[in-house]
Motif scaffolding. Sequence first.
Motif, PDB file in Angstrom:
ATOM      1  N   PRO A 413       0.782  -6.795  -4.529  1.00 17.07           N
ATOM      2  CA  PRO A 413      -0.195  -6.503  -3.464  1.00 17.07           C
ATOM      3  C   PRO A 413      -0.855  -7.753  -2.920  1.00 17.07           C
ATOM      4  N   ARG A 414      -1.040  -8.762  -3.794  1.00 16.05           N
ATOM      5  CA  ARG A 414      -1.645 -10.010  -3.344  1.00 16.05           C
ATOM      6  C   ARG A 414      -0.762 -10.696  -2.300  1.00 16.05           C
ATOM      7  N   GLU A 415       0.554 -10.723  -2.553  1.00 14.77           N
ATOM      8  CA  GLU A 415       1.474 -11.319  -1.596  1.00 14.77           C
ATOM      9  C   GLU A 415       1.443 -10.555  -0.276  1.00 14.77           C
ATOM     10  N   ALA A 416       1.312  -9.233  -0.359  1.00 16.54           N
ATOM     11  CA  ALA A 416       1.230  -8.412   0.858  1.00 16.54           C
ATOM     12  C   ALA A 416      -0.031  -8.733   1.648  1.00 16.54           C
ATOM     13  N   ARG A 417      -1.160  -8.877   0.947  1.00 18.20           N
ATOM     14  CA  ARG A 417      -2.426  -9.200   1.631  1.00 18.20           C
ATOM     15  C   ARG A 417      -2.361 -10.581   2.273  1.00 18.20           C
TER      16      ARG A 417
END
Length: 614
Positions: A413-417
């Motif tokens: 999710p961090r990479e997506a954000r």
Amino acid sequence: MLNKNSIWKVLTVILVIGICALYALPNLYGEDHAVQISAGRDATVTEQMVDEVTQALSEKNITPKRVEFENEQILVRLDNAENQLVARETLEQTLSGDYYVAMNLAPDTPAWLEDLGGTPMKLGLDLRGGVHFLMEVDMSEVILKSLEDAESSFRTQLREEDLRYRTVVQRDNYVDITFRDEDTLDSAEFFLRNQFRDLTFEQVGDLELRATFSEAKLQQIRDNAVKQNITIIRNRVNQLGVAEPLVQKQGADRIVVQLPGIQDTARAKEILNATATLEFRMVDQDNDVRDAVAGRVPPGSMIIEDQQGRPQLLEKRVMLTGSHIVDATAGVDEYGLPNVNISLDSEGGSKMSRGTRGNIGNPMATVFIEYKATGERNEDDKLIFEKHQEVINVATIRAQLGSKFQITGLDSPREARDLALLLRAGALIAPIQIVEERTVGPSLGKENIELGMQAIIYGLVAVLAFMLVYYKAFGVVANIALASNLVMIVGIMSMIPGATLTLPGMAGIVLTVGMAVDANVLIFERIREELRDGRSPQQAIHHGYDSAFSTILDANITTFIAGLILFAVGTGPIKGFSITLMIGIATSMFTAILATRVIVNAIWGGKRVKKLAI
């Protein structure tokens, strides 16, 4: 009976002054020296880090006022500038990884006032201190990219029209198209002239057509580049939560960026230099990346490394640039895996649809591009930039894409954000570089505030004393109105989102203090004339206010128009002066005409008064 207050007048005065006083209140609480921790592309700020930060500061005998976690950032509030400096150095050493530790000034507004939308006035660079940057836009790169887009469009549209060509080559300032025969050239020229009206076409050889941008189109490209960069710089600074920037155009290719309250120049530069370009390219599936690494790179392909340093073989043709992205949000798909939802403008949607129509099942790469200055300049005295490229994502196209699509295959999710932040903030249409920087220390800003406040106080005291001595009891009423006028100016300046108080703005307030009593002087002198002509006190008050109204209105409207013109044509300090001047004129008319009459009517109206203390 003469001079009786109506309920609506009393309520209007109380309500307007009360609201202004409420929103002026945050300015009394001041600001805390603060240290702000935010994450870079390869890190995450979590609530669990609050204990780590508190522990690191306690080891240096620093007790923060508060440590707050909000919007994936940590804000450490401290008592003084000395502790702030030590805290920043300590946290930089403690936090390993891609974190930004920047000094800032944070409003100390109570929570209940913040819930009501109360914020202190924004202070300009000359009052608050901060950093000033002058940035230069590389116009040669934006024109080059526009020509590359035109080249790609020529290839696509000529193929769709079944107009066969031999080569389409982009050169320095033009694109050359070579055709197989004369008939095809003539048909293509007619088609392209109608499709691309901003370009000029001429035959330069037997079977060659040359396309160049018109001067009007070149100027439009340059203007759009500066405007887009201004928007993107503001968005990136806002989204990182550093400060409310002042970003404006200067000259043909330069942008002024001011960050009031930011004391850490190095961190501010890192944030501004993080701006970059994004491109979507297809991965070359027809050739082996190992052969390309060995030196046999296909003519239509190129090698770009990903974040792990692995080479990726991509097509040279750019399917889409980040300038067409309208919005990007991080989310999860039906399987609970992280993804990024992207929305494009209409032109971008058409390009993506054409580009993915025949590439279903093939991988598409998102390329992150940074432009870094070499420190050298060319013969035209323009900065020379070095291009750095990195593949930040490779996703498989599952269906023909349009103006809305998803990027999947993300690790976390961090990479997506992070990817959504880069996409949402926009892609710079041209590289920029800081060519000048200045830092205004908080001590100088503090001195400017103190001197400005002294000028306001001295002017206010002088006017109050004059009105009290010269107009006696009516002077007290005028002084109450004058104090209310100052409160209203501060309240309105605090409520307007884009208003910034500068040193010239404080000069405007000082001028307003002197002008604010003009209306009362006109009214009181007219009341004196009416009394000398033998009218009763009640009649004198009534005729004094009514007769002076038109004169007051005319005088203030002309001054307001002058302020409006200054605001429209002026920049920087002139705008700051005109804003406070116009607000002061509006509030002084309200307090002098309406507020003072409500007070006068409440004290003397409807009563048997034999003599007025005026």
